[in-house]
Design a protein around this motif. Structure first.
Motif, PDB file in Angstrom:
ATOM      1  N   LEU A 196       0.916  -1.245   0.042  1.00  0.00           N
ATOM      2  CA  LEU A 196      -0.241  -0.720  -0.079  1.00  0.00           C
ATOM      3  C   LEU A 196       0.252   1.783  -0.084  1.00  0.00           C
ATOM      4  CD1 LEU A 196      -2.717  -1.114   2.391  1.00  0.00           C
ATOM      5  CD2 LEU A 196      -3.027  -1.032   0.435  1.00  0.00           C
ATOM      6  N   GLY A 197       2.138   0.788   0.067  1.00  0.00           N
ATOM      7  CA  GLY A 197       3.504   1.990   0.195  1.00  0.00           C
ATOM      8  C   GLY A 197       3.309   3.370  -0.822  1.00  0.00           C
ATOM      9  N   PRO A 198       3.193   3.506  -2.407  1.00  0.00           N
ATOM     10  CA  PRO A 198       2.707   4.105  -3.370  1.00  0.00           C
ATOM     11  C   PRO A 198       1.727   4.963  -3.398  1.00  0.00           C
ATOM     12  CG  PRO A 198       3.670   2.464  -3.867  1.00  0.00           C
ATOM     13  CD  PRO A 198       3.682   1.812  -2.602  1.00  0.00           C
ATOM     14  N   ALA A 199       0.000   3.737  -2.867  1.00  0.00           N
ATOM     15  CA  ALA A 199      -1.158   4.372  -2.804  1.00  0.00           C
ATOM     16  C   ALA A 199      -1.149   5.612  -1.135  1.00  0.00           C
ATOM     17  CB  ALA A 199      -1.904   3.088  -2.625  1.00  0.00           C
ATOM     18  N   LEU A 200      -0.566   5.085  -0.157  1.00  0.00           N
ATOM     19  CA  LEU A 200      -0.443   6.350   0.563  1.00  0.00           C
ATOM     20  C   LEU A 200       0.198   6.974   0.545  1.00  0.00           C
ATOM     21  CD1 LEU A 200       0.277   3.284   3.572  1.00  0.00           C
ATOM     22  CD2 LEU A 200      -2.235   4.252   3.438  1.00  0.00           C
ATOM     23  N   LEU A 201       1.268   7.057  -0.079  1.00  0.00           N
ATOM     24  CA  LEU A 201       2.008   8.351  -0.114  1.00  0.00           C
ATOM     25  C   LEU A 201       1.543   8.598  -1.378  1.00  0.00           C
ATOM     26  CD1 LEU A 201       5.139   6.693  -0.818  1.00  0.00           C
ATOM     27  CD2 LEU A 201       5.321   8.020   0.913  1.00  0.00           C
ATOM     28  N   ALA A 202       0.504   8.256  -2.741  1.00  0.00           N
ATOM     29  CA  ALA A 202      -0.058   9.829  -3.179  1.00  0.00           C
ATOM     30  C   ALA A 202      -0.944  10.088  -2.062  1.00  0.00           C
ATOM     31  CB  ALA A 202      -1.029   8.987  -4.535  1.00  0.00           C
ATOM     32  N   GLY A 203      -2.096   9.336  -1.784  1.00  0.00           N
ATOM     33  CA  GLY A 203      -2.779   9.824  -0.907  1.00  0.00           C
ATOM     34  C   GLY A 203      -2.584  11.399   0.700  1.00  0.00           C
ATOM     35  N   VAL A 204      -1.720  10.498   1.002  1.00  0.00           N
ATOM     36  CA  VAL A 204      -0.726  11.845   1.478  1.00  0.00           C
ATOM     37  C   VAL A 204      -0.450  13.611   1.023  1.00  0.00           C
ATOM     38  CG1 VAL A 204       0.755  11.781   3.519  1.00  0.00           C
ATOM     39  CG2 VAL A 204      -0.116  10.168   4.022  1.00  0.00           C
ATOM     40  N   SER A 205       0.279  12.846  -0.048  1.00  0.00           N
ATOM     41  CA  SER A 205       0.016  13.691  -0.192  1.00  0.00           C
ATOM     42  C   SER A 205      -1.054  14.953  -1.241  1.00  0.00           C
ATOM     43  CB  SER A 205       1.369  13.930  -1.901  1.00  0.00           C
ATOM     44  OG  SER A 205       1.019  13.439  -2.838  1.00  0.00           O
ATOM     45  N   LEU A 206      -1.662  13.817  -1.883  1.00  0.00           N
ATOM     46  CA  LEU A 206      -2.877  14.838  -2.132  1.00  0.00           C
ATOM     47  C   LEU A 206      -3.438  15.233  -1.193  1.00  0.00           C
ATOM     48  CD1 LEU A 206      -4.345  12.525  -5.286  1.00  0.00           C
ATOM     49  CD2 LEU A 206      -2.630  14.718  -5.193  1.00  0.00           C
ATOM     50  N   SER A 207      -3.153  15.098   0.077  1.00  0.00           N
ATOM     51  CA  SER A 207      -4.755  15.448   0.881  1.00  0.00           C
ATOM     52  C   SER A 207      -3.756  16.277   1.744  1.00  0.00           C
ATOM     53  CB  SER A 207      -4.705  14.016   2.245  1.00  0.00           C
ATOM     54  OG  SER A 207      -5.492  15.052   3.743  1.00  0.00           O
ATOM     55  N   PHE A 208      -2.088  16.285   2.209  1.00  0.00           N
ATOM     56  CA  PHE A 208      -1.967  17.669   2.089  1.00  0.00           C
ATOM     57  C   PHE A 208      -2.352  18.691   1.714  1.00  0.00           C
ATOM     58  CE2 PHE A 208       2.555  20.110   2.747  1.00  0.00           C
ATOM     59  CZ  PHE A 208       2.105  20.775   4.490  1.00  0.00           C
ATOM     60  N   ALA A 209      -1.796  18.434   0.303  1.00  0.00           N
ATOM     61  CA  ALA A 209      -2.078  20.100  -0.980  1.00  0.00           C
ATOM     62  C   ALA A 209      -3.270  20.680  -0.524  1.00  0.00           C
ATOM     63  CB  ALA A 209      -0.984  19.374  -2.398  1.00  0.00           C
ATOM     64  N   ARG A 210      -4.160  19.067  -0.359  1.00  0.00           N
ATOM     65  CA  ARG A 210      -4.845  19.692  -0.643  1.00  0.00           C
ATOM     66  C   ARG A 210      -6.074  20.979   1.176  1.00  0.00           C
ATOM     67  NH1 ARG A 210     -11.104  18.862  -1.811  1.00  0.00           N
ATOM     68  NH2 ARG A 210     -12.023  20.989  -0.945  1.00  0.00           N
ATOM     69  N   SER A 211      -5.024  19.911   1.683  1.00  0.00           N
ATOM     70  CA  SER A 211      -5.280  21.037   3.268  1.00  0.00           C
ATOM     71  C   SER A 211      -4.810  22.674   3.336  1.00  0.00           C
ATOM     72  CB  SER A 211      -4.715  20.379   4.175  1.00  0.00           C
ATOM     73  OG  SER A 211      -5.727  18.962   4.567  1.00  0.00           O
ATOM     74  N   LEU A 212      -3.545  22.364   2.063  1.00  0.00           N
ATOM     75  CA  LEU A 212      -2.668  23.921   2.540  1.00  0.00           C
ATOM     76  C   LEU A 212      -3.079  24.892   1.394  1.00  0.00           C
ATOM     77  CD1 LEU A 212       0.810  22.658   1.253  1.00  0.00           C
ATOM     78  CD2 LEU A 212       0.086  23.797   3.294  1.00  0.00           C
ATOM     79  N   GLY A 213      -3.974  24.302   0.045  1.00  0.00           N
ATOM     80  CA  GLY A 213      -4.775  25.711  -0.216  1.00  0.00           C
ATOM     81  C   GLY A 213      -6.449  25.920   0.359  1.00  0.00           C
ATOM     82  N   GLU A 214      -6.814  24.808   1.092  1.00  0.00           N
ATOM     83  CA  GLU A 214      -8.401  24.886   1.521  1.00  0.00           C
ATOM     84  C   GLU A 214      -8.089  26.285   1.701  1.00  0.00           C
ATOM     85  OE1 GLU A 214     -12.249  24.258   1.718  1.00  0.00           O
ATOM     86  OE2 GLU A 214     -10.854  23.087   1.404  1.00  0.00           O
ATOM     87  N   PHE A 215      -9.885  27.192   1.653  1.00  0.00           N
ATOM     88  CA  PHE A 215      -9.959  28.520   1.888  1.00  0.00           C
ATOM     89  C   PHE A 215     -11.495  28.367   2.011  1.00  0.00           C
ATOM     90  CE2 PHE A 215     -12.347  32.140   1.210  1.00  0.00           C
ATOM     91  CZ  PHE A 215     -11.235  33.440   1.685  1.00  0.00           C
ATOM     92  N   GLY A 216     -12.939  28.209   1.543  1.00  0.00           N
ATOM     93  CA  GLY A 216     -14.037  28.380   2.332  1.00  0.00           C
ATOM     94  C   GLY A 216     -13.886  26.965   3.060  1.00  0.00           C
ATOM     95  N   ALA A 217     -13.823  26.240   3.587  1.00  0.00           N
ATOM     96  CA  ALA A 217     -14.341  25.764   5.069  1.00  0.00           C
ATOM     97  C   ALA A 217     -14.235  25.929   6.121  1.00  0.00           C
ATOM     98  CB  ALA A 217     -14.005  24.059   4.559  1.00  0.00           C
ATOM     99  N   ILE A 218     -12.455  26.818   6.158  1.00  0.00           N
ATOM    100  CA  ILE A 218     -12.209  27.016   7.718  1.00  0.00           C
ATOM    101  C   ILE A 218     -12.424  28.559   7.874  1.00  0.00           C
ATOM    102  CG2 ILE A 218      -9.048  27.514   7.809  1.00  0.00           C
ATOM    103  CD1 ILE A 218      -8.445  25.617   6.446  1.00  0.00           C
ATOM    104  N   ILE A 219     -12.131  30.015   6.593  1.00  0.00           N
ATOM    105  CA  ILE A 219     -12.503  30.905   7.380  1.00  0.00           C
ATOM    106  C   ILE A 219     -13.830  31.100   8.302  1.00  0.00           C
ATOM    107  CG2 ILE A 219     -11.611  31.633   5.010  1.00  0.00           C
ATOM    108  CD1 ILE A 219     -14.568  32.505   3.996  1.00  0.00           C
ATOM    109  N   PHE A 220     -14.889  30.278   8.404  1.00  0.00           N
ATOM    110  CA  PHE A 220     -15.596  30.611   9.294  1.00  0.00           C
ATOM    111  C   PHE A 220     -16.198  29.792  10.385  1.00  0.00           C
ATOM    112  CE2 PHE A 220     -17.728  30.156   4.712  1.00  0.00           C
ATOM    113  CZ  PHE A 220     -18.293  31.213   5.178  1.00  0.00           C
TER     114      PHE A 220
END
Length: 275
Positions: A189-213
């Motif tokens: 599962l290593g490669p899939a976990l790496l992909a998921g973690v990187s996408l999750s972290f990148a989405r968290s960095l750029g999240e805006f609408g769900a956070i400002i409230f």
């Protein structure tokens, strides 16, 4: 001659490159051009200001915490959806994709209502001295909600395709459940976990609408970098907004590049091991 459903390579490639250039490269190029219009001293002054650095810390730490939580919970959720059959499984599977379809502003309002001091969850947590709304913990929860599907959806198909014979062979050799998971399943599962973690972290960095409230948006405490860039836009300081946004862009690119490198090494290792 075999008939192809799609047109030839030249036309297909041309349409694809035009689409990528128009939708992806052009906005990113405009951002980079606007940030580059600043001189090196002005650029560094903007991106290294105390308020900007504080927003980087808040954003990065909350994103790391949300990604770590999603790594554990998302892996467990994918495991349950693949390995077990229970009433309501299809409903749970559909709810995983809810953050993709739900407007992030709606998610932010809902989370604020739930975790405020008078909310369903917030009132219970307040009794034990835990504040969620308008704190960094609220930012982490909002990031976790919006980025969870990335880990579940990248791990789930790999779990479904795993050969049961591998686990059966490990069991016949006397391996415990923990040993089978850590030495047989987890490496696959290593490669899939790496992909998921990187996408999750990148989405968290750029999240805006769900956070400002739910964040409270207090400078130096609960102000995220995306919000600071938005504030600069409202002040018509487009160069400063582009400079701050470029920091997020460069961070996401660097992380994705490192993840792709690690994935490639992991796949080569797995291919060599199988050979």
């Amino acid at each position: 001659m075999k008939r192809r459903v799609l047109p030839g390579l030249a036309l297909s490639l041309g349409i694809t490159l035009f689409y990528v250039a128009l939708i992806v490269v052009l906005p990113l190029g405009a951002l980079a051009f606007k940030a580059a219009s600043l001189g090196p001293e002005d650029y560094w002054r903007i991106v290294s200001s105390p308020r900007a650095v504080a927003s980087y810390c808040v954003t990065a730490l909350a994103a790391l915490a949300a990604t770590a939580f999603n790594l554990v919970f998302g892996m467990a959720l994918a495991w349950v959806l693949v390995r077990y059959r229970f009433p309501g499984r299809r409903l749970v599977d559909a709810l995983v994709d809810l953050p993709f379809a739900l407007p992030t502003a709606v998610a932010g309002i809902a989370l604020t209502a739930l975790f405020a001091e008078n909310g369903w969850f917030g009132s219970i947590l307040a009794r034990i001295g835990i504040e969620v709304a308008y704190t960094p913990l609220g930012i982490m929860i909002a990031m976790s909600f919006t980025s969870l599907p990335f880990i579940v959806r990248t791990v789930q198909p790999v779990l479904e395709d795993l050969d049961p014979a591998l686990e059966e062979a490990a069991q016949t050799l006397g391996g415990s459940d923990a040993a089978i998971f850590t030495r047989v399943i987890l490496p696959l599962l290593g490669p899939a976990l790496l992909a998921g973690v990187s996408l999750s972290f990148a989405r968290s960095l750029g999240e805006f609408g769900a956070i400002i409230f739910i964040a409270g948006n207090q400078p130096y405490e609960t102000e995220i970098t995306a919000l600071l860039a938005f504030i600069r836009l409202e002040e018509y300081d487009y160069q400063a907004a582009a400079a701050i946004a470029s920091v997020l862009l460069l961070t996401a690119f660097a992380m994705l590049a490192a993840t792709n490198l690690l994935q490639a090494r992991a796949l080569r290792y797995m291919s060599g091991a199988r050979a």
